[in-house]
Design a protein around this motif. Structure first.
Motif, PDB file in Angstrom:
ATOM      1  N   SER A  68       2.296   1.923  10.303  1.00  0.00           N
ATOM      2  CA  SER A  68       3.237   3.161  10.329  1.00  0.00           C
ATOM      3  C   SER A  68       3.192   3.756   9.051  1.00  0.00           C
ATOM      4  O   SER A  68       3.914   3.226   8.035  1.00  0.00           O
ATOM      5  N   ILE A  69       2.484   4.956   8.812  1.00  0.00           N
ATOM      6  CA  ILE A  69       2.627   5.557   7.549  1.00  0.00           C
ATOM      7  C   ILE A  69       3.785   6.666   7.565  1.00  0.00           C
ATOM      8  O   ILE A  69       3.955   7.465   8.236  1.00  0.00           O
TER       9      ILE A  69
ATOM     10  N   LEU B  42       3.439  10.850   3.337  1.00  0.00           N
ATOM     11  CA  LEU B  42       2.230  10.189   2.796  1.00  0.00           C
ATOM     12  C   LEU B  42       1.031  10.119   3.698  1.00  0.00           C
ATOM     13  O   LEU B  42      -0.002   9.546   3.414  1.00  0.00           O
ATOM     14  N   ARG B  43       0.910  10.894   4.845  1.00  0.00           N
ATOM     15  CA  ARG B  43      -0.220  10.969   5.772  1.00  0.00           C
ATOM     16  C   ARG B  43      -1.295  11.457   5.097  1.00  0.00           C
ATOM     17  O   ARG B  43      -2.444  11.078   5.712  1.00  0.00           O
TER      18      ARG B  43
ATOM     19  N   SER C 133       3.880  -6.727  -8.335  1.00  0.00           N
ATOM     20  CA  SER C 133       4.689  -5.630  -7.325  1.00  0.00           C
ATOM     21  C   SER C 133       3.622  -4.432  -7.329  1.00  0.00           C
ATOM     22  O   SER C 133       2.759  -4.269  -8.199  1.00  0.00           O
ATOM     23  N   ALA C 134       4.138  -3.656  -6.590  1.00  0.00           N
ATOM     24  CA  ALA C 134       3.722  -2.180  -6.355  1.00  0.00           C
ATOM     25  C   ALA C 134       3.675  -1.496  -7.689  1.00  0.00           C
ATOM     26  O   ALA C 134       2.745  -0.813  -8.161  1.00  0.00           O
ATOM     27  N   GLU C 135       4.835  -1.637  -8.175  1.00  0.00           N
ATOM     28  CA  GLU C 135       5.175  -1.013  -9.701  1.00  0.00           C
ATOM     29  C   GLU C 135       4.353  -1.300 -10.644  1.00  0.00           C
ATOM     30  O   GLU C 135       3.523  -0.530 -11.591  1.00  0.00           O
ATOM     31  N   GLU C 136       3.886  -2.666 -10.732  1.00  0.00           N
ATOM     32  CA  GLU C 136       2.693  -3.193 -11.653  1.00  0.00           C
ATOM     33  C   GLU C 136       1.226  -2.851 -11.363  1.00  0.00           C
ATOM     34  O   GLU C 136       0.589  -2.688 -12.358  1.00  0.00           O
ATOM     35  N   TYR C 137       1.086  -2.814 -10.097  1.00  0.00           N
ATOM     36  CA  TYR C 137      -0.065  -2.180  -9.818  1.00  0.00           C
ATOM     37  C   TYR C 137      -0.199  -0.706 -10.315  1.00  0.00           C
ATOM     38  O   TYR C 137      -1.439  -0.336 -10.824  1.00  0.00           O
TER      39      TYR C 137
ATOM     40  N   ILE D 115       0.903  -1.176  -0.047  1.00  0.00           N
ATOM     41  CA  ILE D 115      -0.154  -0.092   0.123  1.00  0.00           C
ATOM     42  C   ILE D 115       0.779   1.393   0.128  1.00  0.00           C
ATOM     43  O   ILE D 115       0.690   2.430  -0.531  1.00  0.00           O
ATOM     44  N   ILE D 116       1.991   1.147   0.745  1.00  0.00           N
ATOM     45  CA  ILE D 116       2.796   2.368   0.951  1.00  0.00           C
ATOM     46  C   ILE D 116       3.472   2.609  -0.352  1.00  0.00           C
ATOM     47  O   ILE D 116       3.663   3.780  -1.027  1.00  0.00           O
TER      48      ILE D 116
END
Length: 405
Positions: free
Chosen positions: A268-269, A273-274, A356-360, A240-241
């Motif tokens: 913990s964000i 990004l909060r 991966s996060a990059e692919e999402y 998510i981060i």
């Protein structure tokens, strides 16, 4: 006759579990059944959905909540008895069935016993046998298989252990009057083992969201939603981060987490990004549509698929919550979710199990390129819920199962 007495027999689930309490028990009660739930305390406590123990509420052994009668027992006094399921069947009555869960269920003198886990099914077999032996009463037994247990791919157990658990399951199913489960593939697995077994699929769908307004997708911003809890064992938080980090650099982007960390864990964000990642914390089940109103894409990331047939076959609550609110789904490749999305054209499946996060992030940007297609996916998902999959449709399946008993 719908004035019969139903006893929900629970070994592990929290007492206000959405499927057991909010949907099945309340639907059965609404249509005329008398419903009691027998639920476990762990270390003397009942727990909220996120794992928070109730310290001041629900302290009585027997209480009524939202019209449903609850009877509680201490799990610690039962687990050793119920674990005797793996022993020789000749020892079951002497060593396995003499436990508070089975005893309390028998005392309820119900007509139908509805079990929800592998071990509560074992208790159910004991209930059925002892009701016949002690009271000369024939009762009906339902196994509500929320998951495929034992999972044929679960690496926590040796192949020998998985085989033993499966053989015991098949023994118990011979005494089960109906199996309910949560996906077509899990139903198929049961029928591959026992072709004559009565099995019905009742999806984890919510009631149809009221006051629904079709989404327009006119603005340039995008909000991704994740519904559910996660614990420290899952890599969900890190992903998510990372997705937020990537997308916020080029989009007006927010990530909304409805639920979040379970009791005792934290999320913990990073400070920068909060304002991008919003955490609602646990919310009441009935308020989910309100929390999902501003979500544009619903995220489902099924992890460890190579080690879990159950996850590959799963259709989680969040999936149907998104569609219920006209939210297209973005998911990795798992069997039943992919098939559903392809059938109803209500989302995007990335053709990989480990995404991966990059692919999402790339998929999110790609979805935004065609607002008309985006809107069509939204409409398709909502129509599927209205016509086929809402809880109002699922409870009719539930009633049909009970009517056949």
């Amino acid at each position: 006759m719908r004035n019969k007495k139903v006893c929900m027999v629970v070994a592990h689930h929290p007492f206000m579990d959405a499927r057991i309490f909010s949907k099945e028990a309340k639907s059965l009660q609404k249509t005329g059944y008398h419903v009691t739930m027998i639920v476990p305390r762990i270390n003397g406590n009942l727990f909220n959905i996120d794992g928070t123990p109730y310290k001041s509420q629900f302290r009585n052994k027997v209480f009524t909540h939202e019209g449903i009668k609850f009877i509680t027992y201490n799990w610690e006094t039962c687990k050793n008895h119920l674990n005797k399921v793996v022993n020789d069947e000749s020892t079951w009555e002497k060593q396995g069935f003499k436990n508070p869960l089975t005893r309390l269920a028998i005392e309820e003198d119900a007509d139908i016993y509805h079990t929800h886990e592998y071990l509560s099914l074992f208790a159910g077999v004991g209930i059925k046998r002892l009701m016949k032996k002690q009271k000369n009463k024939d009762v009906k037994l339902i196994y509500d298989s929320h998951e495929l247990t034992p999972d044929p791919l679960d690496p926590r157990y040796s192949e020998e252990r998985r085989h033993l658990l499966k053989q015991k399951l098949l023994t118990m199913l011979k005494e089960t009057d109906y199996v309910i489960t949560v996906s077509d593939s899990i139903k198929g697995w049961y029928l591959s083992q026992m072709p004559e077994l009565p099995v019905e699929v009742i999806y984890n769908s919510p009631p149809l969201a009221k006051n629904y307004q079709p989404k327009t997708f006119h603005n340039n911003g995008i909000m991704i939603g994740y519904e559910g809890n996660f614990d420290d064992k899952k890599g969900c938080k890190e992903k998510i981060i990372d997705i937020a980090e990537i997308c916020s650099k080029s989009l007006e982007f927010r990530f909304k987490v409805i639920g979040g960390s379970r009791f005792g864990n934290s999320f913990s964000i990073p400070a920068h990004l909060r304002n991008t990642i919003k955490l609602t914390g646990w919310v009441d089940y009935n308020t989910l549509p309100a929390h999902l109103k501003d979500v544009d894409i619903g995220w489902v990331d099924m992890d460890n698929l190579e080690h879990s047939l159950n996850r590959n076959y799963a259709m989680p609550n969040k999936f149907f919550s998104y569609l219920n609110n006209g939210i297209p789904v973005l998911a990795n490749k798992s069997h039943d979710i992919e098939k559903f999305i392809q059938t109803h054209k209500c989302g995007v499946v990335i053709d990989k199990t480990n995404v991966s996060a990059e692919e999402y992030a790339a998929a999110i940007k790609n979805i935004l390129k065609d607002k008309n297609q985006f809107k069509l996916m939204s409409e398709n998902g909502r129509k599927a819920m209205e016509n086929l999959y809402s809880w109002e449709k699922m409870e009719q399946r539930l009633f049909q199962v009970y009517d056949q008993l």
